[in-house]
Design an enzyme around this catalytic site. Structure first.
Site, PDB file in Angstrom:
ATOM      1  N   ARG A  23     -21.811   7.653 -50.147  1.00 21.58           N
ATOM      2  CA  ARG A  23     -21.599   8.706 -49.147  1.00 21.58           C
ATOM      3  C   ARG A  23     -21.067   9.954 -49.852  1.00 21.58           C
ATOM      4  NH1 ARG A  23     -18.414   5.864 -45.255  1.00 21.58           N
ATOM      5  NH2 ARG A  23     -20.396   5.294 -44.318  1.00 21.58           N
ATOM      6  N   ASN A  87      -9.530   3.945 -46.744  1.00 18.47           N
ATOM      7  CA  ASN A  87     -10.573   3.254 -47.501  1.00 18.47           C
ATOM      8  C   ASN A  87      -9.939   2.498 -48.654  1.00 18.47           C
ATOM      9  OD1 ASN A  87     -13.085   4.500 -46.291  1.00 18.47           O
ATOM     10  ND2 ASN A  87     -12.024   6.343 -46.968  1.00 18.47           N
ATOM     11  N   ASP A 103     -16.042   2.699 -53.318  1.00 13.33           N
ATOM     12  CA  ASP A 103     -15.663   2.180 -52.005  1.00 13.33           C
ATOM     13  C   ASP A 103     -15.859   0.664 -52.016  1.00 13.33           C
ATOM     14  OD1 ASP A 103     -16.378   1.177 -49.244  1.00 13.33           O
ATOM     15  OD2 ASP A 103     -15.782   3.211 -48.723  1.00 13.33           O
ATOM     16  N   ASP A 105     -15.437  -1.419 -49.359  1.00 19.65           N
ATOM     17  CA  ASP A 105     -15.758  -1.949 -48.028  1.00 19.65           C
ATOM     18  C   ASP A 105     -14.571  -2.083 -47.074  1.00 19.65           C
ATOM     19  OD1 ASP A 105     -18.437  -2.448 -49.097  1.00 19.65           O
ATOM     20  OD2 ASP A 105     -17.572  -4.242 -49.981  1.00 19.65           O
ATOM     21  N   ASP A 107     -11.386  -1.467 -44.935  1.00 19.08           N
ATOM     22  CA  ASP A 107     -10.785  -0.253 -44.389  1.00 19.08           C
ATOM     23  C   ASP A 107      -9.641  -0.656 -43.474  1.00 19.08           C
ATOM     24  OD1 ASP A 107     -12.885   1.635 -45.363  1.00 19.08           O
ATOM     25  OD2 ASP A 107     -14.149   0.512 -43.973  1.00 19.08           O
ATOM     26  N   ASP A 120     -13.882  -4.568 -41.586  1.00 22.57           N
ATOM     27  CA  ASP A 120     -15.001  -4.803 -42.504  1.00 22.57           C
ATOM     28  C   ASP A 120     -14.784  -5.945 -43.501  1.00 22.57           C
ATOM     29  OD1 ASP A 120     -16.321  -2.717 -41.203  1.00 22.57           O
ATOM     30  OD2 ASP A 120     -15.498  -1.237 -42.576  1.00 22.57           O
ATOM     31  N   GLU A 123     -18.229  -7.462 -44.265  1.00 21.48           N
ATOM     32  CA  GLU A 123     -18.989  -6.631 -45.203  1.00 21.48           C
ATOM     33  C   GLU A 123     -18.457  -6.820 -46.626  1.00 21.48           C
ATOM     34  OE1 GLU A 123     -19.954  -1.882 -45.988  1.00 21.48           O
ATOM     35  OE2 GLU A 123     -18.877  -2.462 -44.176  1.00 21.48           O
TER      36      GLU A 123
END
Length: 176
Positions: A23, A87, A103, A105, A107, A120, A123
């Site tokens: 991102r 994050n 990152d 994953d 959060d 998450d 994830e």
């Protein structure tokens, strides 16, 4: 490491463990930068996802990055109060191109009453397997989730009562 100047506009890039760009936040104003800390502000910033989709942030935000902690914190100023999105990720680096971090994953979402939720985890488990996160990284990340929770409970760093308001006032002096 290069240290950007207050008032400088920078890009923020997050990557995944496998090196793929995740991102990009197009424009954040540097409010303070040292070797260890970068505090930035943005509002209605264009964000581009790895698949090319774009969106624009909805509210002013103060971003806190640290070169020694495996998390970063975004304080979002909403009409319903101050919300934080944290994050879990690698410490930041800054080069001529952008502020960059990986990152991981996980959060933590923090609400105006300072209650919080870890997000998450599913994830994270999938990506840990797919991208072969080393055990040492897994251990560091979980340790820093606990450090982050302590910071929230203790109102430390970016969670201090006046932190976001003070830096937002500074951000307003740079708006054009």
């Amino acid at each position: 490491m290069i240290i950007p100047e207050p008032g400088q506009k920078i890009e923020i890039q997050s990557y995944k463990h496998n090196g793929q760009l995740h991102r990009v936040w197009e424009r954040t104003t540097v409010l303070k930068a040292t070797r260890n800390i970068l505090i930035g502000g943005n509002d209605r910033t264009l964000v581009t996802e790895s698949d090319g989709r774009t969106w624009i942030t909805r509210e002013p935000a103060i971003c806190y990055f640290h070169a020694k902690y495996w998390f970063n914190v975004i304080g979002m100023i909403r009409t319903t109060g101050l919300h934080y999105y944290c994050n879990i990720g690698s410490p930041f680096v800054f080069d001529e191109e952008a502020l960059k971090y990986i990152d991981y994953d996980l959060d933590i979402k923090v609400f105006p009453d300072m209650t919080f939720t870890l997000l998450d985890e599913d994830e994270y488990a999938v990506h840990k397997e797919e991208m072969n996160y080393p055990n040492v990284v897994d251990s560091i990340l979980h340790n820093h989730v606990e450090i982050l929770k302590q910071w929230i409970r203790q109102r430390k760093g970016p969670f201090a009562p006046e932190f976001v308001d003070q830096w937002y006032e500074r951000y307003l002096t740079y708006r054009t």
